[in-house]
Design a protein around this motif. Structure first.
Motif, short mmCIF file in Angstrom:
data_model
loop_
_atom_site.label_atom_id
_atom_site.label_comp_id
_atom_site.label_asym_id
_atom_site.label_seq_id
_atom_site.Cartn_x
_atom_site.Cartn_y
_atom_site.Cartn_z
N MET A 195 0.81 -1.22 0.00
CA MET A 195 0.00 0.00 0.00
C MET A 195 0.84 1.27 0.00
N VAL A 196 2.07 1.17 0.47
CA VAL A 196 2.95 2.36 0.46
C VAL A 196 3.16 2.86 -0.96
N THR A 197 3.32 1.94 -1.89
CA THR A 197 3.74 2.30 -3.25
C THR A 197 2.59 2.58 -4.21
N VAL A 198 1.34 2.30 -3.81
CA VAL A 198 0.23 2.54 -4.74
C VAL A 198 0.10 4.03 -5.03
N GLU A 199 -0.52 4.34 -6.16
CA GLU A 199 -0.70 5.73 -6.60
C GLU A 199 0.64 6.47 -6.65
N ASN A 200 1.66 5.75 -7.13
CA ASN A 200 3.00 6.32 -7.32
C ASN A 200 3.60 6.84 -6.01
N GLY A 201 3.40 6.05 -4.96
CA GLY A 201 4.02 6.40 -3.68
C GLY A 201 3.17 7.28 -2.82
N VAL A 202 1.89 6.93 -2.66
CA VAL A 202 0.98 7.77 -1.88
C VAL A 202 1.42 7.87 -0.41
N PHE A 203 2.08 6.83 0.10
CA PHE A 203 2.60 6.87 1.47
C PHE A 203 4.12 6.83 1.49
N GLY A 204 4.72 7.44 0.48
CA GLY A 204 6.17 7.55 0.44
C GLY A 204 6.84 6.44 -0.35
N THR A 205 7.94 5.94 0.18
CA THR A 205 8.76 4.99 -0.56
C THR A 205 9.12 3.79 0.30
N LEU A 206 9.60 2.74 -0.38
CA LEU A 206 10.08 1.52 0.26
C LEU A 206 11.53 1.28 -0.10
N SER A 207 12.29 0.82 0.88
CA SER A 207 13.66 0.40 0.62
C SER A 207 14.01 -0.66 1.65
N ASP A 208 15.20 -1.27 1.49
CA ASP A 208 15.64 -2.23 2.50
C ASP A 208 16.82 -1.67 3.28
N SER A 209 17.19 -2.36 4.33
CA SER A 209 18.23 -1.84 5.22
C SER A 209 19.58 -1.71 4.54
N THR A 210 19.87 -2.60 3.59
CA THR A 210 21.15 -2.53 2.90
C THR A 210 21.30 -1.22 2.14
N ALA A 211 20.25 -0.85 1.40
CA ALA A 211 20.28 0.40 0.64
C ALA A 211 20.37 1.61 1.57
N VAL A 212 19.64 1.55 2.67
CA VAL A 212 19.66 2.68 3.62
C VAL A 212 21.04 2.81 4.25
N LEU A 213 21.60 1.70 4.71
CA LEU A 213 22.92 1.74 5.35
C LEU A 213 24.01 2.16 4.37
N ASP A 214 23.89 1.75 3.11
CA ASP A 214 24.86 2.17 2.10
C ASP A 214 24.83 3.68 1.91
N ALA A 215 23.63 4.24 1.82
CA ALA A 215 23.49 5.69 1.63
C ALA A 215 24.01 6.44 2.85
N ILE A 216 23.69 5.94 4.05
CA ILE A 216 24.14 6.58 5.27
C ILE A 216 25.67 6.53 5.38
N ALA A 217 26.25 5.39 4.97
CA ALA A 217 27.72 5.26 5.03
C ALA A 217 28.39 6.27 4.11
N ARG A 218 27.79 6.56 2.96
CA ARG A 218 28.34 7.55 2.04
C ARG A 218 28.32 8.93 2.69
N ILE A 219 27.24 9.22 3.42
CA ILE A 219 27.15 10.50 4.13
C ILE A 219 28.24 10.59 5.19
N THR A 220 28.42 9.50 5.92
CA THR A 220 29.39 9.49 7.02
C THR A 220 30.81 9.70 6.53
N ARG A 221 31.10 9.19 5.32
CA ARG A 221 32.47 9.30 4.77
C ARG A 221 32.78 10.69 4.23
N ARG A 222 31.79 11.53 4.08
CA ARG A 222 32.01 12.86 3.51
C ARG A 222 32.89 13.70 4.42
#
Length: 222
Positions: A195-222
């Motif tokens: 239901m999060v993704t219906v209507e092109n993301g009516v309740f935002g977006t979905l991701s998994d922990s790997t993608a989130v942690l990868d993005a956060i690690a890139r921020i941390t390395r800046r």
């Protein structure tokens, strides 16, 4: 940005730790233990306990990146003064009358010891499924300048999803982390995520922990 569906998060490409919070919903003994509220309702808490390592990794990663950690806890006052007649009726119908289940005075109200709660974390106590109802949750987020929310916790279909919907209606940018949420009903879990993704993301977006942690690690390395 975090790789997500149906679009990457956040939509404008501005992932800023100072305006982002990790929301950890109701990781309490009453939901995760074998003798708490959830188990007494006939549900198996093992799917909820299974996400503990993932939620812990996300908490550690977010802390390192400077992202605020917000925990919620659900429960009523010990004197039941905040419980409506209907809620008391449901409590009796569920066989909980006279017990300390889901009361703020009980050990079951506390967050499980596997979750690292620190003094700098924010804790929001609630009586309803949604964390915005009858609480100072929104005021705290606005006061901290937080505009982006990463959702984890239990249960996906009830407290997580209700709080997510409330957040979207208040124009927070929301991402639900699929493997950091759980329910005792697998069908309801999957339906809530869909239901999060219906209507092109009516309740935002979905991701998994790997993608989130990868993005956060890139921020941390800046």
């Amino acid at each position: 940005m975090i790789k997500a569906q149906p679009f990457d998060f956040p939509y404008d490409g501005k992932l800023d730790p100072a305006t982002t919070a990790l929301i950890v919903i109701d990781m309490q003994r009453d939901f995760l233990s074998t003798d708490g509220y959830f188990a007494r309702q006939g549900y198996d808490p093992s799917p909820l306990r299974a996400i503990l390592p993932t939620v812990s990794k996300l908490i550690d990663g977010c802390r390192t990146a400077g992202i605020r950690i917000v925990h919620t806890r659900q429960g009523y006052r010990a004197d039941l003064a905040d419980m409506t007649p209907y809620e008391k009726w449901r409590r009796k119908r569920s066989g909980l009358e006279g017990t300390d289940v889901l009361l703020r005075s009980s050990p079951g109200f506390e967050i499980v010891p596997e979750i690292d709660v620190r003094a700098e974390d924010i804790i929001v106590d609630k009586t309803c499924n949604g964390a915005f109802t009858y609480t100072d949750f929104e005021h705290v987020l606005r006061a901290q300048g937080i505009t982006h929310l990463l959702f984890t916790g239990v249960t996906t279909d009830v407290c997580v999803h209700t709080t997510l919907r409330e957040a979207c209606d208040r124009n927070f940018q929301c991402l639900t982390i699929t493997d950091a949420c759980a329910s005792g009903d697998q069908y309801a879990h999957e339906a809530a995520l869909h239901m999060v993704t219906v209507e092109n993301g009516v309740f935002g977006t979905l991701s998994d922990s790997t993608a989130v942690l990868d993005a956060i690690a890139r921020i941390t390395r800046r």
